[in-house]
Design a protein around this motif. Structure first.
Motif, short mmCIF file in Angstrom:
data_model
loop_
_atom_site.label_atom_id
_atom_site.label_comp_id
_atom_site.label_asym_id
_atom_site.label_seq_id
_atom_site.Cartn_x
_atom_site.Cartn_y
_atom_site.Cartn_z
N VAL A 55 1.14 -13.75 -2.48
CA VAL A 55 1.89 -12.70 -2.77
C VAL A 55 0.92 -11.52 -3.26
N ARG A 56 -0.18 -11.71 -4.08
CA ARG A 56 -0.84 -10.71 -4.41
C ARG A 56 -1.72 -10.31 -2.93
N ASP A 57 -2.18 -11.11 -2.04
CA ASP A 57 -2.50 -10.76 -0.81
C ASP A 57 -1.64 -10.03 -0.18
N ASP A 58 -0.33 -10.35 0.08
CA ASP A 58 0.61 -9.74 0.80
C ASP A 58 0.87 -8.12 0.22
N PHE A 59 0.75 -7.99 -1.18
CA PHE A 59 0.96 -6.91 -1.88
C PHE A 59 -0.37 -5.98 -1.45
N ASN A 60 -1.49 -6.49 -1.38
CA ASN A 60 -2.97 -5.87 -1.19
C ASN A 60 -2.71 -5.13 0.54
N GLU A 61 -2.04 -5.91 1.22
CA GLU A 61 -2.03 -5.43 2.57
C GLU A 61 -0.98 -4.53 2.71
N GLY A 62 0.16 -4.64 1.95
CA GLY A 62 1.25 -3.67 1.91
C GLY A 62 0.84 -2.25 1.41
N LEU A 63 -0.19 -2.18 0.09
CA LEU A 63 -0.57 -1.11 -0.41
C LEU A 63 -1.40 -0.25 0.51
N LYS A 64 -2.34 -1.10 1.23
CA LYS A 64 -3.36 -0.53 2.27
C LYS A 64 -2.41 0.19 3.37
N TYR A 65 -1.36 -0.40 3.71
CA TYR A 65 -0.54 0.11 4.75
C TYR A 65 0.23 1.22 4.42
N ILE A 66 0.79 1.41 3.26
CA ILE A 66 1.41 2.71 2.93
C ILE A 66 0.49 3.75 2.55
N ARG A 67 -0.84 3.34 2.08
CA ARG A 67 -1.65 4.45 1.88
C ARG A 67 -2.30 5.11 2.93
N GLU A 68 -2.29 4.36 4.23
CA GLU A 68 -2.62 4.64 5.42
C GLU A 68 -1.63 5.38 6.59
N ASN A 69 -0.32 5.10 5.90
CA ASN A 69 0.56 5.66 6.81
C ASN A 69 1.14 6.88 6.27
N GLY A 70 0.94 7.21 4.81
CA GLY A 70 1.29 8.45 4.44
C GLY A 70 2.16 8.34 3.27
N THR A 71 3.04 7.07 3.13
CA THR A 71 4.10 6.81 2.29
C THR A 71 3.57 6.93 0.80
N TYR A 72 2.41 6.41 0.32
CA TYR A 72 1.78 6.58 -1.00
C TYR A 72 1.92 7.91 -1.41
N GLN A 73 1.51 8.87 -0.53
CA GLN A 73 1.29 10.28 -0.77
C GLN A 73 2.72 10.77 -1.04
N GLN A 74 3.55 10.51 -0.17
CA GLN A 74 5.21 10.75 -0.08
C GLN A 74 5.70 10.67 -1.56
N ILE A 75 5.45 9.35 -1.80
CA ILE A 75 6.15 8.93 -3.28
C ILE A 75 5.52 9.96 -4.35
N PHE A 76 4.25 10.29 -4.38
CA PHE A 76 3.73 11.19 -5.36
C PHE A 76 4.50 12.58 -5.41
N ASP A 77 4.38 12.91 -3.91
CA ASP A 77 5.12 14.35 -3.81
C ASP A 77 6.68 14.47 -4.27
N LYS A 78 7.28 13.33 -3.88
CA LYS A 78 8.50 13.27 -4.56
C LYS A 78 8.74 13.57 -5.78
N TYR A 79 7.81 12.83 -6.83
CA TYR A 79 8.03 12.89 -8.15
C TYR A 79 7.25 14.04 -8.88
N LEU A 80 6.02 14.59 -8.49
CA LEU A 80 5.32 15.46 -9.13
C LEU A 80 5.35 17.00 -8.48
N LYS A 81 6.06 17.12 -7.36
CA LYS A 81 6.12 18.47 -6.85
C LYS A 81 7.34 19.21 -7.23
N ASP A 82 7.40 20.21 -7.82
CA ASP A 82 8.47 21.11 -8.49
C ASP A 82 9.40 21.57 -7.38
#
Length: 258
Positions: A231-258
């Motif tokens: 499960v840890r390995d699966d999470f790491n793969e998913g984390l890498k994927y959402i960083r590369e496809n822009g989802t990770y940054q979109q999450i930050f923008d959702k909560y931190l942009k006014d």
């Protein structure tokens, strides 16, 4: 011509079979997990751990391999033990230790500062300058802020200045104590400080009244600990994927942009 057509059909069938087998295997291995989080500290965790930066990042990273989770909330000090002692499948936003669990890559970082009020005129250029001042920090902050801070403020220290130092599990209360002048200095993540300063009722100050003292250097990185290595390995793969496809940054923008 017929022979070529039959070969193409066979290849297409084999590829489809392999794809379906892969999807079926992934679904079969997907799990519903129980993950520990701290009590609400917007914008990282909010609405009883149903939303927030940490929740969305963990959810989307696990979803990559089909996993889902139900959150359980604990004080920050308890998170280090919920996988080993309470049998949870994971605990989010913890520091890596040699405890026999499986740690993910860093998934979120906190930028910690010592904050004072402009009208207080306090000078803080180093961790040592905190001695003698009334300070409020989060629970177990002494573990996260480097060896110099730990040497000054760990529970084992029994010196007079230490009586002015408090750690509070509830970070909303921590911020309220600072604005109510119950502490000269608050040690806290910048995002949490600004969020609560903006949203807390009955506060006696604003963001413009703050002085940042950048004495802790780099960001404090946090991981997720898991009971299961796969499960840890699966999470790491998913984390890498959402960083590369822009989802990770979109999450930050959702909560931190006014």
């Amino acid at each position: 011509m017929t022979e070529k057509f039959n070969i193409l059909i066979t290849i297409k069938f084999c590829l489809t079979f392999l794809l379906l087998s892969s999807i079926t295997s992934q679904v079969a291995n997907a799990k519903e997990l129980i993950i520990g989080f701290t009590y609400d500290i917007p914008p990282y965790i909010a609405d009883n751990a149903t939303s927030g930066l940490e929740i969305d990042i963990v959810r989307d990273a696990l979803k990559y391999k089909g996993h889902t989770f139900k959150p359980q909330q604990f004080s920050y000090g308890e998170l280090d033990y919920v996988v080993k002692q309470k049998g949870l499948d994971g605990a989010a936003a913890v520091q890596k230790t040699d405890d026999g669990t499986f740690y993910s890559e860093n998934f979120i970082a906190f930028r910690n500062y010592a904050f004072t009020k402009k009208n207080a005129g306090i000078t803080i250029n180093s961790v040592a300058d905190l001695k003698g001042k009334t300070i409020v920090a989060w629970q177990d902050a002494y573990k996260d802020l480097g060896p110099e801070f730990e040497a000054l403020f760990s529970p084992s220290v029994e010196l007079p200045y230490k009586n002015k130092y408090k750690e509070i599990p509830d970070q909303a209360k921590q911020v309220a104590m600072f604005w109510n002048s119950e502490a000269e200095v608050i040690v806290i993540d910048e995002t949490i400080m600004l969020w609560f300063t903006k949203h807390l009722a009955n506060k006696s100050g604003s963001i413009q009244d703050l002085v940042y003292h950048n004495i802790f250097g780099d960001k404090t990185q946090f991981r997720v600990s898991f009971k299961d290595q796969q499960v840890r390995d699966d999470f790491n793969e998913g984390l890498k994927y959402i960083r590369e496809n822009g989802t990770y940054q979109q999450i930050f923008d959702k909560y931190l942009k006014d």
